[in-house]
Enzyme design. Structure first.
Site, PDB file in Angstrom:
ATOM      1  N   GLU A 102      -3.443   7.578  -4.242  1.00 43.86           N
ATOM      2  CA  GLU A 102      -3.409   6.297  -3.542  1.00 43.86           C
ATOM      3  C   GLU A 102      -3.135   5.179  -4.534  1.00 43.86           C
ATOM      4  OE1 GLU A 102      -7.044   4.270  -2.177  1.00 43.86           O
ATOM      5  OE2 GLU A 102      -6.197   4.388  -0.152  1.00 43.86           O
ATOM      6  N   TYR A 125       0.851  -1.201   0.000  1.00 45.33           N
ATOM      7  CA  TYR A 125       0.000   0.000   0.000  1.00 45.33           C
ATOM      8  C   TYR A 125       0.878   1.239   0.000  1.00 45.33           C
ATOM      9  CZ  TYR A 125      -3.337   3.547   1.414  1.00 45.33           C
ATOM     10  OH  TYR A 125      -4.107   4.682   1.449  1.00 45.33           O
TER      11      TYR A 125
END
Ligand code: GDP
Ligand code: MN
Length: 385
Positions: free
Chosen positions: A196, A108
């Site tokens: 993101e 992530y």
């Protein structure tokens, strides 16, 4: 403003950030041809401005070109419900075909503006691909945060710190440092508010690539980015918000029952707080700004009333540059042209307030006049209960 995955990937490619090949398919045949070009397999991905598509059935693997064509037809036009769309879901208007990647690890990575430090901050975790909110809640120690000094920019040291935290070594380590530095350059140059990459993937061949990309931009900086503005997709915005932006009004959709017409964002916050305090809940707020005309106020009213959830309207205007008589005139115009079928509480204060109150009183309309913000909130909550 937010953009789609396929648009975000176009942008990050311009900044030499690695991401798998992919193209938007125009029709099922195109989906078949693209998949053929990728060696016979592809990932077929619904494009909506919300995450969680995989779990919601919006990301599917095509094992052959015919299957890709079939999946294209299945996804296009579907109502996709994910954790982030709410129960009503989102209609899919665009389908993206991606060249499949063999995943070794899913990580992530995000860049965002941290309000607490007022700095662009890198968030990274070894727990990619899954719900980051869940990681943050249950195992916050697995998220690394690095704040970037705006005067210095992202240093190589900071990029390496993140790569270490992600447990990378060798080639993947070096590639991730370049990845991060390029992504940061994009973030600053394009005035992003959020980027993101979930998952950031380490492939079986040791490459580092953005399998997914979500991007948001600072609306106040869009005037200097026509290329980004061109990515705007009206299908993804509430119809009332689009309508309001045509008149330079700022409309925000919320999930309660009381429509709010205010001037200024601070007063909007105060209005919502006091409605909540008295047990009500705002359906929206519409900020008419500092210098609206009578017509703008009329349109503001019309837009608020279009919202089916609205059971009553609270008008809360503090006339500074904005004049109360203009607001009153706009309300009267709206009432006469559109007709108002829900209770309306009006609180006016400031410049030309007496004239404003006189216009409302002489209009013969059934408006509830309030004395101060507290009284107004009490009255609208009572009138809509
Ligand atoms: P999201 O669910 O909206 O976040 O959509 P993503 O683009 O992140 O895709 C969801 C999941 O699909 C990813 O976490 C991967 O596990 C899987 N996926 C997507 N593309 C590929 C691919 O090229 N290869 C493999 N093996 N899995 C993929
Ligand atoms: Mn994702």
């Amino acid at each position: 403003m937010n953009i789609h995955e396929f648009q975000a990937k176009e942008l990050i490619r311009q900044y030499q950030v690695a991401t798998p090949d992919g193209r938007v398919a125009t029709d099922a045949e195109d989906a078949r041809q693209i998949t053929k070009a990728y060696g016979g397999q592809s990932v077929v991905k619904a494009q909506i401005h919300a995450g969680g598509r995989g779990k919601g059935g919006g990301v599917k693997f095509a094992t052959d070109p015919d299957k890709a064509a079939e999946l294209f037809k299945q996804l296009l036009g579907m109502n996709l419900v994910t954790k982030q769309t709410g129960p009503e879901g989102r209609r899919v208007f665009t389908v993206f075909i991606s060249n499949p990647v063999d995943i070794e690890r899913e990580l992530y990575l995000a860049l965002l503006v941290d309000r607490a430090t007022s700095r662009i901050t890198i968030m990274a975790s070894t727990e990619g691909g899954v719900d980051i909110e869940e990681v943050a809640e249950k195992t916050p120690e697995k998220i690394t945060r690095v704040a970037i000094d705006p005067a210095v920019g992202m240093t190589a040291f900071q990029a390496r710190e993140v790569a270490f935290a992600l447990g990378l070594e060798g080639d993947a380590f070096k590639k991730s440092v370049v990845f991060l530095q390029n992504l940061y350059r994009l973030f600053v140059e394009k005035d992003c508010s959020m980027v993101e990459v979930n998952p950031l993937v380490i492939t079986k061949t040791g490459d580092v690539t953005a399998l997914d990309a979500k991007m948001g931009f600072d609306d106040n900086a869009l005037f200097r980015h026509p290329d980004i503005l061109a990515f705007r997709d009206l299908n993804e915005e509430a119809p009332e918000e689009i309508e309001a932006s045509k008149f330079n009004l700022n409309f925000i959709k919320l999930d309660g029952t009381i429509g709010c017409m205010v001037n200024g964002a601070g007063l909007a916050m105060g209005t919502m707080d006091i409605i909540k305090y008295h047990g009500g809940s705002p359906a929206n707020f519409l900020d008419v700004g500092g210098s609206a005309t009578e017509d703008a106020v009329k349109n503001a009213f019309r837009i608020i009333l279009q919202d089916k959830a609205v059971k009553g309207v609270m008008v809360n205007i503090f006339g500074g540059i904005m004049r109360c008589d203009i607001v009153a005139g706009g309300i009267v115009k709206a009432a006469k042209e559109i007709g108002i079928t829900v209770p309306v509480v009006v609180r006016l204060e400031g410049t030309n307030v007496e004239e404003g109150k006189r216009i409302l009183a002489e209009s013969g309309l059934n408006l509830i006049v309030a004395d101060g913000i507290n009284d107004a909130a009490e009255k609208i909550v009572a009138a809509t209960k």
